[in-house]
Design an enzyme around this catalytic site. Structure first.
Site, PDB file in Angstrom:
ATOM      1  N   SER A   2       0.687  57.228  -9.143  1.00  0.00           N
ATOM      2  CA  SER A   2      -0.439  58.048  -8.604  1.00  0.00           C
ATOM      3  C   SER A   2       0.019  59.362  -8.118  1.00  0.00           C
ATOM      4  O   SER A   2       1.014  59.259  -7.160  1.00  0.00           O
ATOM      5  CB  SER A   2      -1.461  57.378  -7.267  1.00  0.00           C
ATOM      6  OG  SER A   2      -1.795  58.332  -6.582  1.00  0.00           O
ATOM      7  N   GLY A  35      -1.376  61.399  -6.095  1.00  0.00           N
ATOM      8  CA  GLY A  35      -1.611  61.584  -4.803  1.00  0.00           C
ATOM      9  C   GLY A  35      -1.032  60.727  -3.921  1.00  0.00           C
ATOM     10  O   GLY A  35      -0.758  60.986  -2.651  1.00  0.00           O
ATOM     11  N   LYS A  81      -6.883  53.453 -14.069  1.00  0.00           N
ATOM     12  CA  LYS A  81      -6.037  53.555 -12.750  1.00  0.00           C
ATOM     13  C   LYS A  81      -6.359  52.411 -11.974  1.00  0.00           C
ATOM     14  O   LYS A  81      -7.428  51.946 -11.733  1.00  0.00           O
ATOM     15  CB  LYS A  81      -6.491  54.838 -12.040  1.00  0.00           C
ATOM     16  CG  LYS A  81      -6.301  56.078 -13.045  1.00  0.00           C
ATOM     17  CD  LYS A  81      -6.667  57.240 -12.498  1.00  0.00           C
ATOM     18  CE  LYS A  81      -5.760  58.572 -13.146  1.00  0.00           C
ATOM     19  NZ  LYS A  81      -6.447  59.921 -13.390  1.00  0.00           N
ATOM     20  N   HIS A 109      -7.178  58.304  -8.482  1.00  0.00           N
ATOM     21  CA  HIS A 109      -6.685  57.076  -7.505  1.00  0.00           C
ATOM     22  C   HIS A 109      -7.703  57.255  -6.247  1.00  0.00           C
ATOM     23  O   HIS A 109      -7.889  56.204  -5.726  1.00  0.00           O
ATOM     24  CB  HIS A 109      -5.388  57.046  -7.402  1.00  0.00           C
ATOM     25  CG  HIS A 109      -4.348  56.805  -8.707  1.00  0.00           C
ATOM     26  ND1 HIS A 109      -4.100  57.698  -9.498  1.00  0.00           N
ATOM     27  CD2 HIS A 109      -4.114  55.567  -9.265  1.00  0.00           C
ATOM     28  CE1 HIS A 109      -3.431  57.228 -10.384  1.00  0.00           C
ATOM     29  NE2 HIS A 109      -3.523  55.642 -10.391  1.00  0.00           N
TER      30      HIS A 109
END
Length: 122
Positions: free
Chosen positions: A91, A93, A24, A50
């Protein structure tokens, strides 16, 4: 103070990613006190989320008086034996980073690599 912040900013590496594998990454905008901002790429295999990458980056920068915000994330596939890096995904989030920006940063750091990106994939 702005000159000092600018100096701190210039010492922040544009790219820090693992040397091999799929992991990531986050694209982070770093700001000094009243100074210009710059975007940096951080990608590591140890990060389960992340947010882990962003939080560690934010902590490191705070020690130098710098603040930051996460612009998004994705994944990096780094294949050093083939001299290839592929940037993709997003991601959950933070949303999808601007992979074109990330790719330019990586090209500066790895000039002899073939670096590609795609919005597809997770």
């Amino acid at each position: 103070a702005a000159a000092m912040a600018g100096e701190s900013l210039s010492r922040v590496p544009d790219v820090q990613i693992d040397g091999d594998g799929v992991f990531k990454y986050v694209l982070v905008r770093v700001r000094g006190a009243g100074a210009a901002a710059k975007d940096v790429v951080r990608g590591h295999g140890w990060a389960e989320y992340h947010a882990d990458l962003f939080e560690r980056t934010a902590e490191e920068l705070a020690r130098h008086g710098l603040s930051c915000e996460c612009l998004g994330g994705g994944r990096v596939s780094h294949r050093p034996e083939e001299r290839k890096i592929h940037v993709y995904g997003y991601s959950v989030g933070f949303g999808r980073a601007d992979h074109a920006v990330t790719t330019e940063k990586l090209k500066a750091e790895y000039p002899d690599y073939e670096i590609t990106w795609a919005d597809e994939g997770y």
